[in-house]
Design an enzyme around this catalytic site. Structure first.
Site, PDB file in Angstrom:
ATOM      1  N   SER A 199      38.694  29.976 -31.197  1.00 37.29           N
ATOM      2  CA  SER A 199      38.224  30.626 -32.192  1.00 37.29           C
ATOM      3  C   SER A 199      37.615  29.751 -33.229  1.00 37.29           C
ATOM      4  O   SER A 199      36.385  30.098 -33.742  1.00 37.29           O
ATOM      5  CB  SER A 199      39.194  31.484 -33.206  1.00 37.29           C
ATOM      6  OG  SER A 199      39.985  32.350 -32.246  1.00 37.29           O
ATOM      7  N   HIS A 203      39.362  28.762 -38.370  1.00 31.59           N
ATOM      8  CA  HIS A 203      37.859  29.736 -38.133  1.00 31.59           C
ATOM      9  C   HIS A 203      36.998  29.257 -39.472  1.00 31.59           C
ATOM     10  O   HIS A 203      35.815  29.211 -39.353  1.00 31.59           O
ATOM     11  CB  HIS A 203      38.204  31.184 -38.817  1.00 31.59           C
ATOM     12  CG  HIS A 203      39.169  31.696 -37.535  1.00 31.59           C
ATOM     13  ND1 HIS A 203      39.567  33.069 -37.645  1.00 31.59           N
ATOM     14  CD2 HIS A 203      39.442  31.388 -36.336  1.00 31.59           C
ATOM     15  CE1 HIS A 203      40.360  33.376 -36.264  1.00 31.59           C
ATOM     16  NE2 HIS A 203      40.215  32.435 -35.807  1.00 31.59           N
TER      17      HIS A 203
END
Length: 295
Positions: A222, A275
């Protein structure tokens, strides 16, 4: 409906004229979606084993010129990106290409060797974990328990390792498909070296940041995916001539998902720091790349 001459149809109160006939359904859809992003009304009509592309007769000359460029490089990243952004739903009939052929022509054509290797490695690790090797694979790939020079020299791969381990089907499907889409566009447009550097930078930055916040028990691509989003976003903004773009709705969705993670409103544990740092590192890398190229 098609008129008696068979070369015009009506759609949304707009008269469409036959532009070209193709035998490959996927190519017809790819070009039709591209014309749609140029605000040209289009329609693909199946006729026996062929597929006829109709377009607004007022833009016929422009469409012909676009098709001449398209047929020379049908899998250029700008057509793939346009189709992705347009997102048109297509009903597949028995006369259409088989799923296997569609996979080979679209999936493999969009991605370069670096994109495919990372994609395949993530899935091999995930399948291995499903077969009972999850604990040993995670132990092999997870970040360092403690940061040290000796640990880095002995096992440098742990800086990247967590990016390749995923914990669920949703986790790996989401990450690898975004990697294929964005990574494939970057590799095709800017080359293997750019994608490799982007992978290394975003993976190391996001993994290190997440470790400092929550320890070594995390995983997933991610952080890298957010890095790709940030990179394509800012390259598209600063150097649109490069042909890399990402739609505003997609950017908005990814940023909203990031905010939901920090607000702890999602039913799963999110590596929020990874992230955010992945996104920022991708943006910064894009700015440096464009500025350096211009100098």
């Amino acid at each position: 409906m098609i008129d008696n001459a068979g070369n015009t149809i009506e759609k949304n109160n707009c008269l469409l004229q036959a532009l070209v006939q193709l035998q490959d359904h996927n190519l017809a859809l790819l070009f039709a979606n591209y014309l749609a992003t140029l605000s040209i009304e289009t329609e693909v009509v199946t006729q026996q084993q062929n597929y006829i592309i109709y377009c607004d007769q007022n833009h016929l000359a422009q469409a012909k010129a676009e098709f001449e460029a398209f047929i020379k490089q049908p899998y250029h990243s700008k057509y793939q990106q346009a189709a992705w952004q347009h997102g048109e739903t297509v009903k597949v009939s028995r006369d259409d290409l088989t799923l296997l052929k569609a996979f080979k022509e679209n999936f493999l054509a969009h991605a370069g060797i670096v994109t495919l290797i990372v994609f395949a490695f993530c899935w091999l690790v995930f399948i291995g974990s499903l077969l009972g090797w999850a604990e040993s694979l995670f132990s092999t790939l997870k970040f360092y328990n403690h940061l040290s020079i000796d640990g880095f020299l002995q096992e440098p791969f742990r800086l990247l390792g967590p990016a390749f381990f995923h914990f669920s089907w949703l986790h790996i499907v989401f990450n690898t498909m975004w990697w294929w889409q964005l990574g494939g566009s970057i590799e095709k447009t800017l080359g293997k070296g750019t994608l490799i550097n982007l992978l290394l930078i975003t993976a190391i930055v996001s993994n290190l940041g997440q470790f400092l916040v929550s320890g070594p028990n995390f995983g997933g691509l991610s952080g890298v995916v957010y890095g790709l989003v940030g990179f394509v976003w800012w390259v598209g903004y600063l150097a649109p001539e490069r042909g890399l773009t990402i739609s505003k709705p997609i950017i908005g969705f990814m940023l909203f998902w990031l905010l939901l993670g920090f607000a702890e409103l999602l039913p799963v544990n999110m590596a929020n720091t990874a992230h955010l740092l992945g996104l920022l590192s991708g943006c910064i890398f894009a700015v440096l790349l464009v500025k350096t190229a211009k100098k």
